[in-house]
Design an enzyme around this catalytic site. Sequence first.
Site, PDB file in Angstrom:
ATOM      1  N   GLU A 154       0.797  -1.230   0.000  1.00 58.72           N
ATOM      2  CA  GLU A 154       0.000   0.000   0.000  1.00 58.72           C
ATOM      3  C   GLU A 154       0.828   1.277   0.000  1.00 58.72           C
ATOM      4  OE1 GLU A 154      -3.453   0.374   2.539  1.00 58.72           O
ATOM      5  OE2 GLU A 154      -3.648  -1.798   2.618  1.00 58.72           O
ATOM      6  N   GLU A 179      -9.962  -3.754   4.990  1.00 57.36           N
ATOM      7  CA  GLU A 179      -9.662  -2.714   4.011  1.00 57.36           C
ATOM      8  C   GLU A 179      -8.576  -3.187   3.046  1.00 57.36           C
ATOM      9  OE1 GLU A 179     -11.383   0.894   3.036  1.00 57.36           O
ATOM     10  OE2 GLU A 179     -11.726  -0.216   4.896  1.00 57.36           O
ATOM     11  N   ASP A 235      -6.061  -6.639   6.804  1.00 61.36           N
ATOM     12  CA  ASP A 235      -7.376  -6.402   7.424  1.00 61.36           C
ATOM     13  C   ASP A 235      -8.428  -6.305   6.319  1.00 61.36           C
ATOM     14  OD1 ASP A 235      -6.844  -3.928   6.281  1.00 61.36           O
ATOM     15  OD2 ASP A 235      -6.556  -2.888   8.177  1.00 61.36           O
ATOM     16  N   ASP A 265      -2.474  -4.352   3.345  1.00 63.47           N
ATOM     17  CA  ASP A 265      -2.571  -4.543   4.795  1.00 63.47           C
ATOM     18  C   ASP A 265      -3.437  -5.757   5.171  1.00 63.47           C
ATOM     19  OD1 ASP A 265      -0.943  -2.414   5.225  1.00 63.47           O
ATOM     20  OD2 ASP A 265      -2.515  -1.016   5.806  1.00 63.47           O
ATOM     21  N   ARG A 320      -3.398  -1.953  13.602  1.00 59.49           N
ATOM     22  CA  ARG A 320      -4.872  -1.906  13.650  1.00 59.49           C
ATOM     23  C   ARG A 320      -5.359  -3.299  14.040  1.00 59.49           C
ATOM     24  NH1 ARG A 320      -3.579   1.186   9.100  1.00 59.49           N
ATOM     25  NH2 ARG A 320      -4.026   3.404   9.412  1.00 59.49           N
ATOM     26  N   TYR A 375       1.452  -5.109  13.150  1.00 65.77           N
ATOM     27  CA  TYR A 375       0.375  -4.301  12.565  1.00 65.77           C
ATOM     28  C   TYR A 375      -0.432  -3.607  13.654  1.00 65.77           C
ATOM     29  CZ  TYR A 375      -3.248  -2.953   9.252  1.00 65.77           C
ATOM     30  OH  TYR A 375      -4.115  -2.241   8.464  1.00 65.77           O
ATOM     31  N   HIS A 409      -4.943 -11.512  13.625  1.00 68.40           N
ATOM     32  CA  HIS A 409      -3.877 -10.571  13.969  1.00 68.40           C
ATOM     33  C   HIS A 409      -3.292 -10.921  15.337  1.00 68.40           C
ATOM     34  CE1 HIS A 409      -6.033  -7.345  11.351  1.00 68.40           C
ATOM     35  NE2 HIS A 409      -5.487  -8.294  10.650  1.00 68.40           N
TER      36      HIS A 409
END
Length: 696
Positions: free
Chosen positions: A10, A87, A85, A83, A304, A302, A346
């Site tokens: 990203e 998104e 997740d 990433d 988030r 990570y 995660h």
Amino acid sequence: MASKKLLIVESPAKAGTIKKYLGKDYSVMASMGHIIDLPKSQMGVDIENDFDPRYITIRGKGQLLTQLKKEAKKADVVYLATDPDREGEAISWHLAKALNIDPESDCRVTFNEITKTAVKSAIKNPRKIDMDLVDAQQARRVLDRIVGYTISPILWDKVKRGLSAGRVQSVATKLICDREEEIENFTPQEYWSITAELSEPKTGKSFEARYYGENGKETKINNADEAKTISDDIKKAEFKVETVKTGQQRRNPQPPFTTSTLQQDASRKYNFQAAKTMQIAQTLYEGVNLGGKIGSIGLITYMRTDSLRIADDAQKEAIEYLTGTYGDEYVKARQYKTKKSAQDAHEAIRPTSINIKPIDIKDKLTNDQYRLYKLIWERFAASQMESAVFDTMQVSIDANGHTFRASGSNVKFKGYMMVYVESTDEKEKKAKQLPKLEEGQKVDLDSVEEKQHFTQPPARYTDATLIRELEENGIGRPSTYAPTISTIVSRGYVVRSKRQLVPTELGFVTSEIMKNNFSDIVDVEFTAGMEEELDDVEEGSLEWKKVLNDFYPSFRDSLEKAQKNVEKIKIKDEESDVVCEKCGRKMVYKLSKFGKFLACPGYPECKNTKAIREETGAKCPKCGGEILVKKSRRGKVYYGCEHAPKCDFMAWDAPVKEEACPECGGLLLKKQGKRGKIFCYNEDCKYERKAEEKES
């Protein structure tokens, strides 16, 4: 001949770090976040056609997409490493479609940390794109788009242009407004306390005991007369120790950070806003060049996440490090229970290697990076350590039928507190150690203090307490806390006063419209229920369009009623003392996405606007003009001359008004922070002192 491989991430920073881990056969490119999304200019959701989203290439991303397509054609294999997740999964899905990659092929790689081992391991174990994750993101995106793009026009028409509504931001605004109403409606109740300063006769050691009640029964002191009666009575009394209870208290370490708890602790300890915490954490995750053999490496996992899970290898490394540093007695391997709704794929936020100690890399980090990394490192290290143990003592003392109580403690075994001590929203009261006391012994009264108090209203929310409230109620997810707060502040619904979030008149008006017309949207339980449904979509147990079909009919009814029933509301702009030099009216404060500014109320006849002038009271050392508080393009406060750009005076440190350098008469500046020093702006003058010191 080796095959050519393309890895798409990203961000450019992440691409730079990863490129150093891979051989010459790999090309690493950044998508710069989303490349394909719903259009900004229209809703982009076909409500009549089963909520079909109409995705487009984001304006300005066309050239980048062309470059990615070109590189993808050259490559034998394309890996999508956005990433880990919802998104990120959606971005990979959009990229797969745009680059003609089969989403069912093993094209997706994810890593929780950007280290050589993690990246290479991920590439060896690619998977297909997880459509459940993609659908959960699509459901959230479409839901938020429907709510925002249908309610916002009503607010524009009835209140003012530029306003917006959103599922999570509307709940957050309501929470802040409701709290303000509680504060305004609060009626303080008077009460009194009595504190006795006592001393143990043999050693002379003094300690405090607080009034508890009559004959061991808790009693409230309501007014000054009651306090004086008790005070007069005990001054003649003999103080005798009735009971002494000793014991031990264990305090367990906190688990490693999640997104929410990291934002809360950084807010409490460093006064970081949530968005700032995430920005700094992003740089630590994407990679920092430590030089030498290590080179560029991601320093944290990570950021988030709402999981408390710790990888086995990370835990093993931590146990080895802590045992070698502190000894076996300080170490205890712990795994923490993650709540049901957490994305347990995660990990918790932790250092990628506990052996990279904060102090060893301090010179490679900015001050803010160092502080946040140190916080994350210490919290993780402490989570794998033994509990702290305290010796406690509680004493009950009688004085002519009046009961006083005292308590004390001292650390018997520091345990995890060797590394990290938690912060709380309120300052922790440190319990003092009591002298050795025995039941039946007399103690001496040295003094008595009567003090009036009033019950306090609930505190306004801060970034930390609002995030905790949202998380506890299941509102939003790790990726939404910081953007939610930033949005309600930038829209003018809430302002920051010191660390507190205070609703504006605009916030109250908007929240009232939402409560009266869209009660479900601002209902905490309803919004939390929607989050649970999105989690069900992610788990594959609920079809994403069913969520929308269940939600929309009642929402459409509310929308139609609101369009008919909401009346126009005129919010009066706050008037300033600044007179418009073009027409003579007093200018008013307006809010834009760049912050507050002054505008003439005579618009459109008079279109005069100007920046808000904030004076420091200090004079420019170069030209004698006023030194003003200004903001850089990135929003950082600095101090500059009113005659800029003709005068180039500029300082990051605050000028000290009404005081000149005692040695050369020059301008004094004060470094920010509690321990900030005061020093002379004149480079040839070496004068400086601590901020709290006064000249004699």
